[in-house]
Design an enzyme around this catalytic site. Sequence first.
Site, PDB file in Angstrom:
ATOM      1  N   GLU A   1      16.599  67.607  62.845  1.00 53.47           N
ATOM      2  CA  GLU A   1      17.314  67.092  61.508  1.00 53.47           C
ATOM      3  C   GLU A   1      17.215  65.774  61.459  1.00 53.47           C
ATOM      4  OE1 GLU A   1      21.193  69.025  62.514  1.00 53.47           O
ATOM      5  OE2 GLU A   1      20.506  71.007  62.309  1.00 53.47           O
TER       6      GLU A   1
ATOM      7  N   ARG B   1      22.677  61.046  57.460  1.00 52.98           N
ATOM      8  CA  ARG B   1      23.478  61.559  56.461  1.00 52.98           C
ATOM      9  C   ARG B   1      24.248  60.867  55.529  1.00 52.98           C
ATOM     10  NH1 ARG B   1      26.402  66.594  59.547  1.00 52.98           N
ATOM     11  NH2 ARG B   1      24.475  67.860  59.643  1.00 52.98           N
TER      12      ARG B   1
ATOM     13  N   ARG C   1      28.599  60.774  62.199  1.00 55.11           N
ATOM     14  CA  ARG C   1      27.966  61.397  63.398  1.00 55.11           C
ATOM     15  C   ARG C   1      26.535  61.993  63.085  1.00 55.11           C
ATOM     16  NH1 ARG C   1      27.895  67.269  63.509  1.00 55.11           N
ATOM     17  NH2 ARG C   1      28.498  67.101  61.324  1.00 55.11           N
TER      18      ARG C   1
ATOM     19  N   HIS D   1      28.864  65.651  53.873  1.00 58.87           N
ATOM     20  CA  HIS D   1      27.440  66.417  54.051  1.00 58.87           C
ATOM     21  C   HIS D   1      26.894  66.136  52.672  1.00 58.87           C
ATOM     22  CE1 HIS D   1      24.204  69.230  54.816  1.00 58.87           C
ATOM     23  NE2 HIS D   1      24.587  69.341  56.017  1.00 58.87           N
TER      24      HIS D   1
ATOM     25  N   HIS E   1      32.874  66.857  55.131  1.00 58.93           N
ATOM     26  CA  HIS E   1      32.434  67.806  56.108  1.00 58.93           C
ATOM     27  C   HIS E   1      32.962  67.779  57.452  1.00 58.93           C
ATOM     28  CE1 HIS E   1      29.365  70.720  57.638  1.00 58.93           C
ATOM     29  NE2 HIS E   1      28.655  69.756  58.430  1.00 58.93           N
TER      30      HIS E   1
HETATM   31  C1  SIN Z   1      23.981  71.429  59.068  1.00 59.99           C
HETATM   32  O1  SIN Z   1      23.702  72.449  59.251  1.00 59.99           O
HETATM   33  O2  SIN Z   1      23.513  70.843  58.095  1.00 59.99           O
HETATM   34  C2  SIN Z   1      25.383  70.972  59.587  1.00 59.99           C
HETATM   35  C3  SIN Z   1      25.315  70.927  60.977  1.00 59.99           C
HETATM   36  C4  SIN Z   1      26.353  69.810  61.461  1.00 59.99           C
HETATM   37  O3  SIN Z   1      27.224  69.402  60.710  1.00 59.99           O
HETATM   38  O4  SIN Z   1      26.290  69.299  62.600  1.00 59.99           O
END
Ligand code: SIN
Length: 502
Positions: A111, A269, A361, A223, A326
């Site tokens: 990610e 993010r 985060r 998010h 988020h």
């Molecule tokens: C996501 O799946 O994008 C969210 C995961 C997270 O906020 O850690």
Amino acid sequence: MAKLSRLDAPLIVGAGVAGLSVALGLDRAYVISAPDAGSTWWAQGGIAAALATDDSPRAHAEDTLAVSGGLAGAAAVDALTRGGPAAIERLIEMGAEFDRNDQGELLLGREGGHQKHRVVHADGDATGAEVMRALNASLGETVTVIEGRVVDLVRTADRVAGVITAAGKQRHIYVAPAVVMATGGAGRMYSMTTNPPGVTGEGIVMACRAGARLADLEFVQFHPTALLAGKDPMPLLTEALRGEGATLVDPHGRRFMDQYHPMAELAPRDIVARAIFWQHDRGSGAYLDARSIINFHERFPTVTAHAMSVDLDPAHDLLPVSPAAHYYMGGIDADTHGRTSVDGLWAVGECASTGVHGANRLGSNSLLEGLVFGARVALNVSDHMVDPVGDLSVPKESLRLPVLPGPALEDLRKIMWDRVGLVRTGDGLWEARNAILELGPILRRTIAGRDAADLGLMMVMAALRRSESRGGHYRADYPDLDPTQEHRTLIDTGAVETVVVG
Ligand code: SIN
């Protein structure tokens, strides 16, 4: 007159991943579970842990620190990342089933902000639900779950001594040898959010009223990709989709993220979220193009169901996206054992601010935080239980006001989104402050409204105080990072006036 129960074991407020992890680490515990289910059940994205042979807790720590805007604490990050592999192991022992390849090995996704593949998932995009299933299934007779809505903390002269719950006009006081707040975040302070009902940071405000120090209230994580389809909460389009090759495009199908960051769609993010914000601000719009992902429906059933519910098929359609509130990095100031500034009170998970995330985060570190810090808090609580003695007191309003917020909460959420959102300015923050003060008398007719107004004002003041841009906090009037402001924001208001109840 409130009913009074004296408990013989620690009391945990909140039954999400953090709260249950504390409970499972104690010989005996009480857990107060609120009527709203809380955020963990909704978590699509997974749990980050250094499990791959080319990975290490140190590399995970480096990535966590790199996105944190210089504010994450090295000791907290070290505890988190070193605890990752064992936390996954424990969950598997409890029966959690994570996605595996044909050889039976855990599938590790990648990610934004992660340099390695290290994110485990369950059923593609339903990790939170599987974690909750496994934790709940492991609760034995040592854990007593009490259904209830906590509205305040109860104090003696020198410590937090318990909680007060409300059901209509009925009040119930529970006194316990330790109280652990695991009440979750504050995403629903915003009109655009992925968070479910009830997540308005009430636990943070209760702790503040009881005299606990708060930290980093200006740092909200937005998010980047919530489905823009008029729903509240907004369905999350998990970051794992971008990890699997989904791209962000304008209405003509042109990618735009490479103009903003060399990691493009996998940039941290805050950068991706602001890029999408600017796209909307310019009137261009933003879409997630996930059509290249093979077997989409099988691999991402939760996202598929959300999209289908608004007549979009991710395998064929572009998905309109917007950022949405988020995750909250701010909260109750707590050390790496969850200890707060007030005796008798611990905090864990999203309501706590341990500095493990700093100003921003790293994705998939929050379920991990609940698991790792939950276990650490349990150890510390076990060593510091004290039966409270002396008069018990609570804030007077919490004895008499109705609990649930009225429609004014929606006005507050809109103010927060418009003025205290992804892109802030000094003028906008002052406007927010004035608007919240104006709404105050209406909001203060209920406990939840009062708490939201108080948290909103504290968030605004913290954001005003930080005249720079860092992590999740972006000031258009101070767009640069200011090295002299590389410190956490601590808010110490002291306990509010209370009345004696028992
Ligand atoms: C996501 O799946 O994008 C969210 C995961 C997270 O906020 O850690």
